[in-house]
Design a protein around this motif. Structure first.
Motif, PDB file in Angstrom:
ATOM      1  N   THR A  62       0.837  -1.197   0.000  1.00  0.00           N
ATOM      2  CA  THR A  62       0.000   0.000   0.000  1.00  0.00           C
ATOM      3  C   THR A  62       0.872   1.247   0.000  1.00  0.00           C
ATOM      4  O   THR A  62       1.660   1.449   0.913  1.00  0.00           O
ATOM      5  CB  THR A  62      -0.939   0.001   1.222  1.00  0.00           C
ATOM      6  OG1 THR A  62      -1.634  -1.244   1.269  1.00  0.00           O
ATOM      7  CG2 THR A  62      -1.938   1.136   1.145  1.00  0.00           C
ATOM      8  N   ASN A  65      -2.589   5.614   2.117  1.00  0.00           N
ATOM      9  CA  ASN A  65      -3.750   5.282   2.934  1.00  0.00           C
ATOM     10  C   ASN A  65      -4.558   6.552   3.188  1.00  0.00           C
ATOM     11  O   ASN A  65      -3.985   7.570   3.567  1.00  0.00           O
ATOM     12  CB  ASN A  65      -3.305   4.723   4.289  1.00  0.00           C
ATOM     13  CG  ASN A  65      -2.538   3.435   4.160  1.00  0.00           C
ATOM     14  OD1 ASN A  65      -3.102   2.397   3.915  1.00  0.00           O
ATOM     15  ND2 ASN A  65      -1.222   3.501   4.319  1.00  0.00           N
ATOM     16  N   GLN A  67      -7.339   7.977   5.594  1.00  0.00           N
ATOM     17  CA  GLN A  67      -8.112   7.783   6.812  1.00  0.00           C
ATOM     18  C   GLN A  67      -9.451   8.490   6.631  1.00  0.00           C
ATOM     19  O   GLN A  67      -9.500   9.678   6.296  1.00  0.00           O
ATOM     20  CB  GLN A  67      -7.369   8.345   8.017  1.00  0.00           C
ATOM     21  CG  GLN A  67      -8.036   8.020   9.329  1.00  0.00           C
ATOM     22  CD  GLN A  67      -7.210   8.478  10.526  1.00  0.00           C
ATOM     23  OE1 GLN A  67      -6.046   8.824  10.394  1.00  0.00           O
ATOM     24  NE2 GLN A  67      -7.831   8.462  11.681  1.00  0.00           N
ATOM     25  N   ILE A 107     -10.646  -1.627   6.999  1.00  0.00           N
ATOM     26  CA  ILE A 107      -9.872  -1.190   5.839  1.00  0.00           C
ATOM     27  C   ILE A 107     -10.357  -1.862   4.564  1.00  0.00           C
ATOM     28  O   ILE A 107     -10.873  -2.979   4.604  1.00  0.00           O
ATOM     29  CB  ILE A 107      -8.364  -1.476   6.072  1.00  0.00           C
ATOM     30  CG1 ILE A 107      -7.491  -0.898   4.965  1.00  0.00           C
ATOM     31  CG2 ILE A 107      -8.122  -2.972   6.272  1.00  0.00           C
ATOM     32  CD1 ILE A 107      -5.994  -0.904   5.292  1.00  0.00           C
ATOM     33  N   TRP A 109      -8.976  -2.053   0.285  1.00  0.00           N
ATOM     34  CA  TRP A 109      -7.898  -1.699  -0.640  1.00  0.00           C
ATOM     35  C   TRP A 109      -8.417  -1.588  -2.061  1.00  0.00           C
ATOM     36  O   TRP A 109      -9.308  -2.320  -2.478  1.00  0.00           O
ATOM     37  CB  TRP A 109      -6.815  -2.769  -0.612  1.00  0.00           C
ATOM     38  CG  TRP A 109      -6.118  -2.900   0.688  1.00  0.00           C
ATOM     39  CD1 TRP A 109      -4.990  -2.227   1.087  1.00  0.00           C
ATOM     40  CD2 TRP A 109      -6.442  -3.777   1.768  1.00  0.00           C
ATOM     41  NE1 TRP A 109      -4.624  -2.630   2.348  1.00  0.00           N
ATOM     42  CE2 TRP A 109      -5.495  -3.581   2.793  1.00  0.00           C
ATOM     43  CE3 TRP A 109      -7.462  -4.716   1.977  1.00  0.00           C
ATOM     44  CZ2 TRP A 109      -5.519  -4.283   3.977  1.00  0.00           C
ATOM     45  CZ3 TRP A 109      -7.503  -5.421   3.161  1.00  0.00           C
ATOM     46  CH2 TRP A 109      -6.541  -5.202   4.146  1.00  0.00           C
ATOM     47  N   SER A 119      -5.565   2.546   0.032  1.00  0.00           N
ATOM     48  CA  SER A 119      -6.604   2.056   0.937  1.00  0.00           C
ATOM     49  C   SER A 119      -7.402   3.204   1.525  1.00  0.00           C
ATOM     50  O   SER A 119      -6.953   4.351   1.545  1.00  0.00           O
ATOM     51  CB  SER A 119      -5.991   1.236   2.077  1.00  0.00           C
ATOM     52  OG  SER A 119      -5.522   2.064   3.120  1.00  0.00           O
TER      53      SER A 119
END
Length: 125
Positions: A62, A65, A67, A107, A109, A119
């Protein structure tokens, strides 16, 4: 030595125009061009550099990311925008490809057009 240095992360893509469309339009990030590639402006003020590479090979990990408050809502919105979510052997995922209650964050992806893994995840407060 680098405590006060400005730093940024970067990764390659095989098609800069497709990357610009995906990150700018599909994901809604502020994207600016410079002579060497693209700069993605993230919500926390950080910048990620995306550069073209003729022999690009997608990252097997990954690279970015995001959030979010609700992975489920993010997955629904991205799915509506045409994004497909990844499924991985050995990782329990629901019908939307979301991994939940595994001791880690909630999570999911997905990949950018160059095949790099991204992700969306929730980190409990």
């Amino acid at each position: 030595m680098f405590k006060h240095a400005n730093a940024f992360s970067g990764f390659s893509v095989d098609d800069l125009e497709r990357a610009k469309q995906f990150y700018g339009e599909t994901l809604g990030l502020n994207v600016s061009e410079n002579p060497a590639g693209l700069e993605l402006q993230l919500g926390n003020g950080a910048t990620v550099f995306v550069y073209p590479k003729p022999n690009h090979e997608p990252a097997t990990f990954t690279v970015l990311n995001f959030q979010v408050e609700s992975v489920e809502q993010a997955v629904d919105r991205l799915t509506a925008a045409g994004v497909q979510f990844e499924r991985y052997d050995g990782i329990e995922q629901d019908d939307k490809a979301i991994s939940r209650d595994t001791g880690g964050p909630t999570i999911a992806w997905f990949k950018d057009p160059a095949g790099n893994i991204l992700s969306v995840l929730e980190i409990p407060s």
